[in-house]
Write a protein that holds these residues in place. Structure first.
Motif, PDB file in Angstrom:
ATOM      1  N   PHE A  71     -22.536   2.197 -53.297  1.00  0.00           N
ATOM      2  CA  PHE A  71     -23.258   1.566 -54.390  1.00  0.00           C
ATOM      3  C   PHE A  71     -22.804   0.144 -54.708  1.00  0.00           C
ATOM      4  O   PHE A  71     -23.172  -0.402 -55.739  1.00  0.00           O
ATOM      5  CB  PHE A  71     -23.162   2.463 -55.632  1.00  0.00           C
ATOM      6  N   ASP A  72     -21.998  -0.449 -53.798  1.00  0.00           N
ATOM      7  CA  ASP A  72     -21.712  -1.869 -53.960  1.00  0.00           C
ATOM      8  C   ASP A  72     -22.865  -2.655 -53.326  1.00  0.00           C
ATOM      9  O   ASP A  72     -23.916  -2.090 -52.998  1.00  0.00           O
ATOM     10  CB  ASP A  72     -20.358  -2.229 -53.349  1.00  0.00           C
ATOM     11  N   GLY A  73     -22.690  -3.961 -53.159  1.00  0.00           N
ATOM     12  CA  GLY A  73     -23.793  -4.778 -52.684  1.00  0.00           C
ATOM     13  C   GLY A  73     -24.353  -4.353 -51.337  1.00  0.00           C
ATOM     14  O   GLY A  73     -25.570  -4.226 -51.155  1.00  0.00           O
ATOM     15  N   ALA A  74     -23.452  -4.098 -50.361  1.00  0.00           N
ATOM     16  CA  ALA A  74     -23.908  -3.709 -49.026  1.00  0.00           C
ATOM     17  C   ALA A  74     -24.616  -2.359 -49.056  1.00  0.00           C
ATOM     18  O   ALA A  74     -25.643  -2.160 -48.392  1.00  0.00           O
ATOM     19  CB  ALA A  74     -22.714  -3.655 -48.071  1.00  0.00           C
ATOM     20  N   GLY A  75     -24.083  -1.430 -49.832  1.00  0.00           N
ATOM     21  CA  GLY A  75     -24.713  -0.115 -49.938  1.00  0.00           C
ATOM     22  C   GLY A  75     -26.093  -0.189 -50.557  1.00  0.00           C
ATOM     23  O   GLY A  75     -27.041   0.465 -50.104  1.00  0.00           O
ATOM     24  N   GLN A  76     -26.223  -0.993 -51.616  1.00  0.00           N
ATOM     25  CA  GLN A  76     -27.525  -1.144 -52.256  1.00  0.00           C
ATOM     26  C   GLN A  76     -28.536  -1.802 -51.327  1.00  0.00           C
ATOM     27  O   GLN A  76     -29.719  -1.424 -51.315  1.00  0.00           O
ATOM     28  CB  GLN A  76     -27.383  -1.941 -53.556  1.00  0.00           C
ATOM     29  N   ASP A  77     -28.091  -2.787 -50.559  1.00  0.00           N
ATOM     30  CA  ASP A  77     -28.985  -3.408 -49.574  1.00  0.00           C
ATOM     31  C   ASP A  77     -29.558  -2.345 -48.646  1.00  0.00           C
ATOM     32  O   ASP A  77     -30.763  -2.331 -48.367  1.00  0.00           O
ATOM     33  CB  ASP A  77     -28.228  -4.443 -48.741  1.00  0.00           C
ATOM     34  N   PHE A  78     -28.676  -1.437 -48.182  1.00  0.00           N
ATOM     35  CA  PHE A  78     -29.136  -0.448 -47.209  1.00  0.00           C
ATOM     36  C   PHE A  78     -30.093   0.559 -47.837  1.00  0.00           C
ATOM     37  O   PHE A  78     -31.163   0.822 -47.281  1.00  0.00           O
ATOM     38  CB  PHE A  78     -27.956   0.289 -46.567  1.00  0.00           C
ATOM     39  N   PHE A  79     -29.735   1.151 -48.994  1.00  0.00           N
ATOM     40  CA  PHE A  79     -30.641   2.182 -49.501  1.00  0.00           C
ATOM     41  C   PHE A  79     -31.942   1.595 -50.037  1.00  0.00           C
ATOM     42  O   PHE A  79     -32.973   2.270 -50.063  1.00  0.00           O
ATOM     43  CB  PHE A  79     -29.969   3.154 -50.485  1.00  0.00           C
ATOM     44  N   ASN A  80     -31.940   0.330 -50.453  1.00  0.00           N
ATOM     45  CA  ASN A  80     -33.209  -0.303 -50.809  1.00  0.00           C
ATOM     46  C   ASN A  80     -34.092  -0.471 -49.577  1.00  0.00           C
ATOM     47  O   ASN A  80     -35.312  -0.300 -49.644  1.00  0.00           O
ATOM     48  CB  ASN A  80     -32.966  -1.661 -51.465  1.00  0.00           C
ATOM     49  N   ARG A  81     -33.490  -0.793 -48.431  1.00  0.00           N
ATOM     50  CA  ARG A  81     -34.253  -0.916 -47.186  1.00  0.00           C
ATOM     51  C   ARG A  81     -34.676   0.445 -46.672  1.00  0.00           C
ATOM     52  O   ARG A  81     -35.796   0.635 -46.212  1.00  0.00           O
ATOM     53  CB  ARG A  81     -33.398  -1.636 -46.127  1.00  0.00           C
ATOM     54  N   GLN A  82     -33.782   1.426 -46.763  1.00  0.00           N
ATOM     55  CA  GLN A  82     -34.068   2.769 -46.253  1.00  0.00           C
ATOM     56  C   GLN A  82     -35.064   3.509 -47.136  1.00  0.00           C
ATOM     57  O   GLN A  82     -35.832   4.343 -46.671  1.00  0.00           O
ATOM     58  CB  GLN A  82     -32.766   3.564 -46.147  1.00  0.00           C
ATOM     59  N   GLY A  83     -35.039   3.223 -48.434  1.00  0.00           N
ATOM     60  CA  GLY A  83     -35.950   3.893 -49.361  1.00  0.00           C
ATOM     61  C   GLY A  83     -35.430   5.213 -49.893  1.00  0.00           C
ATOM     62  O   GLY A  83     -36.185   5.979 -50.499  1.00  0.00           O
ATOM     63  N   ARG A  84     -34.140   5.485 -49.686  1.00  0.00           N
ATOM     64  CA  ARG A  84     -33.586   6.770 -50.116  1.00  0.00           C
ATOM     65  C   ARG A  84     -32.126   6.622 -50.525  1.00  0.00           C
ATOM     66  O   ARG A  84     -31.360   5.919 -49.862  1.00  0.00           O
ATOM     67  CB  ARG A  84     -33.702   7.798 -48.991  1.00  0.00           C
ATOM     68  N   VAL A  85     -31.755   7.285 -51.618  1.00  0.00           N
ATOM     69  CA  VAL A  85     -30.383   7.307 -52.112  1.00  0.00           C
ATOM     70  C   VAL A  85     -29.879   8.752 -52.053  1.00  0.00           C
ATOM     71  O   VAL A  85     -30.606   9.673 -52.440  1.00  0.00           O
ATOM     72  CB  VAL A  85     -30.303   6.804 -53.569  1.00  0.00           C
ATOM     73  N   THR A  86     -28.664   8.945 -51.576  1.00  0.00           N
ATOM     74  CA  THR A  86     -28.069  10.285 -51.545  1.00  0.00           C
ATOM     75  C   THR A  86     -26.824  10.297 -52.420  1.00  0.00           C
ATOM     76  O   THR A  86     -25.871   9.563 -52.162  1.00  0.00           O
ATOM     77  CB  THR A  86     -27.701  10.700 -50.112  1.00  0.00           C
ATOM     78  N   VAL A  87     -26.867  11.119 -53.469  1.00  0.00           N
ATOM     79  CA  VAL A  87     -25.753  11.252 -54.409  1.00  0.00           C
ATOM     80  C   VAL A  87     -25.195  12.657 -54.269  1.00  0.00           C
ATOM     81  O   VAL A  87     -25.917  13.639 -54.456  1.00  0.00           O
ATOM     82  CB  VAL A  87     -26.212  11.011 -55.860  1.00  0.00           C
ATOM     83  N   ASP A  88     -23.927  12.780 -53.938  1.00  0.00           N
ATOM     84  CA  ASP A  88     -23.302  14.087 -53.727  1.00  0.00           C
ATOM     85  C   ASP A  88     -22.486  14.459 -54.954  1.00  0.00           C
ATOM     86  O   ASP A  88     -21.457  13.865 -55.233  1.00  0.00           O
ATOM     87  CB  ASP A  88     -22.404  14.038 -52.492  1.00  0.00           C
ATOM     88  N   LEU A  89     -22.956  15.456 -55.707  1.00  0.00           N
ATOM     89  CA  LEU A  89     -22.193  15.985 -56.835  1.00  0.00           C
ATOM     90  C   LEU A  89     -21.521  17.306 -56.476  1.00  0.00           C
ATOM     91  O   LEU A  89     -20.863  17.909 -57.310  1.00  0.00           O
ATOM     92  CB  LEU A  89     -23.103  16.179 -58.057  1.00  0.00           C
ATOM     93  N   ARG A  90     -21.691  17.738 -55.236  1.00  0.00           N
ATOM     94  CA  ARG A  90     -21.064  18.983 -54.778  1.00  0.00           C
ATOM     95  C   ARG A  90     -19.638  18.690 -54.339  1.00  0.00           C
ATOM     96  O   ARG A  90     -18.676  19.280 -54.842  1.00  0.00           O
ATOM     97  CB  ARG A  90     -21.891  19.562 -53.624  1.00  0.00           C
ATOM     98  N   THR A  91     -19.486  17.793 -53.389  1.00  0.00           N
ATOM     99  CA  THR A  91     -18.162  17.360 -52.918  1.00  0.00           C
ATOM    100  C   THR A  91     -18.182  15.842 -52.785  1.00  0.00           C
ATOM    101  O   THR A  91     -18.174  15.316 -51.655  1.00  0.00           O
ATOM    102  CB  THR A  91     -17.818  18.008 -51.563  1.00  0.00           C
ATOM    103  N   PRO A  92     -18.226  15.132 -53.895  1.00  0.00           N
ATOM    104  CA  PRO A  92     -18.338  13.674 -53.812  1.00  0.00           C
ATOM    105  C   PRO A  92     -17.067  13.038 -53.262  1.00  0.00           C
ATOM    106  O   PRO A  92     -15.967  13.551 -53.441  1.00  0.00           O
ATOM    107  CB  PRO A  92     -18.568  13.265 -55.271  1.00  0.00           C
ATOM    108  N   ALA A  93     -17.246  11.929 -52.575  1.00  0.00           N
ATOM    109  CA  ALA A  93     -16.098  11.131 -52.136  1.00  0.00           C
ATOM    110  C   ALA A  93     -15.493  10.457 -53.347  1.00  0.00           C
ATOM    111  O   ALA A  93     -16.040  10.503 -54.462  1.00  0.00           O
ATOM    112  CB  ALA A  93     -16.561  10.094 -51.106  1.00  0.00           C
TER     113      ALA A  93
END
Length: 228
Positions: A71-93
């Protein structure tokens, strides 16, 4: 002694105007050429960029190997291009690995409406058309995500979305009726902003709550809050 140097002839107004026009023309052409060069370089760079790829592959600083979004700048660039965000609340990093502060709230406004998939201890929970969400971290752990779904904005859309999800998550008809009554009262109270909430329920190993924010002008916003 008489000087033999011929005095410089004064430039006529017409000649000065012509010289000025030539200078302005040269400057204009130079600036136009520079702009064209910059645009050309930018266009070439874009054709070589993963932004133009049909199925871009995330780099290590854009997404974790297990598919969790960063969710930093590079991450946001990618998921905005990909069109999908994956948030893990089961075993988050760790929050640090996710590009988040160790503790705090990070609000994200997307460039385009995206799909947000939340990993749980049961089936994943998906939201489409999301333009805004917030992530809360505590002690270097991701503990909560708040999502504004596409249904937000009109009571018809909000009510339909809540009823569809409520049947799965455990909100009763009485809960939804009480929420509708509360929203109606709040919407009639001009000039006062307020929030009307449904009771928190447990589903897929998460605590799930829903709230409707009513602005001072009567605008409605639905927010789902999922917590570990």
């Amino acid at each position: 002694m008489t000087s033999s140097v011929t005095p410089r002839r004064a430039e006529s107004p017409k000649a000065r105007a012509a010289r000025k026009n030539r200078l302005l023309t040269w400057i204009t052409l130079s600036v136009a050429a520079l702009i064209c060069a910059v645009v050309g370089v930018g266009a070439y760079a874009m054709t070589q960029s993963w932004w133009t790829e049909e199925s871009p592959v995330a780099a290590a600083d854009q997404q974790l190997p297990n598919g969790q979004s960063r969710f930093d700048g590079a991450g946001q660039d990618f998921f905005n291009r990909q069109g999908r965000v994956t948030v893990d609340l089961r075993t988050p990093a760790s929050a640090t690995d996710l590009g988040l502060p160790a503790s705090g709230t990070t609000a994200i406004d997307t460039l385009v409406p995206l799909s947000v998939d939340v990993r749980t201890n049961g089936d994943d929970i998906s939201f489409s058309g999301v333009s805004r969400f917030e992530l809360v971290t505590t002690g270097d752990e991701l503990t909560r995500v708040s999502i504004v779904p596409a249904a937000s904005g009109s009571w018809t859309g909000i009510s339909s979305d809540l009823r569809g999800r409520g049947a799965e998550w455990g909100w009763s008809d009485a809960d939804l009726v009480a929420l509708a009554d509360g929203v109606g009262v709040a919407a009639r109270d001009d000039g006062v902003a307020s929030t009307v909430s449904l009771p928190s329920v447990e589903s897929a190993g998460l605590g799930i709550a829903a709230e409707v924010n009513v602005s001072a002008g009567g605008a409605l916003q639905l927010v789902y809050v999922l917590s570990r």
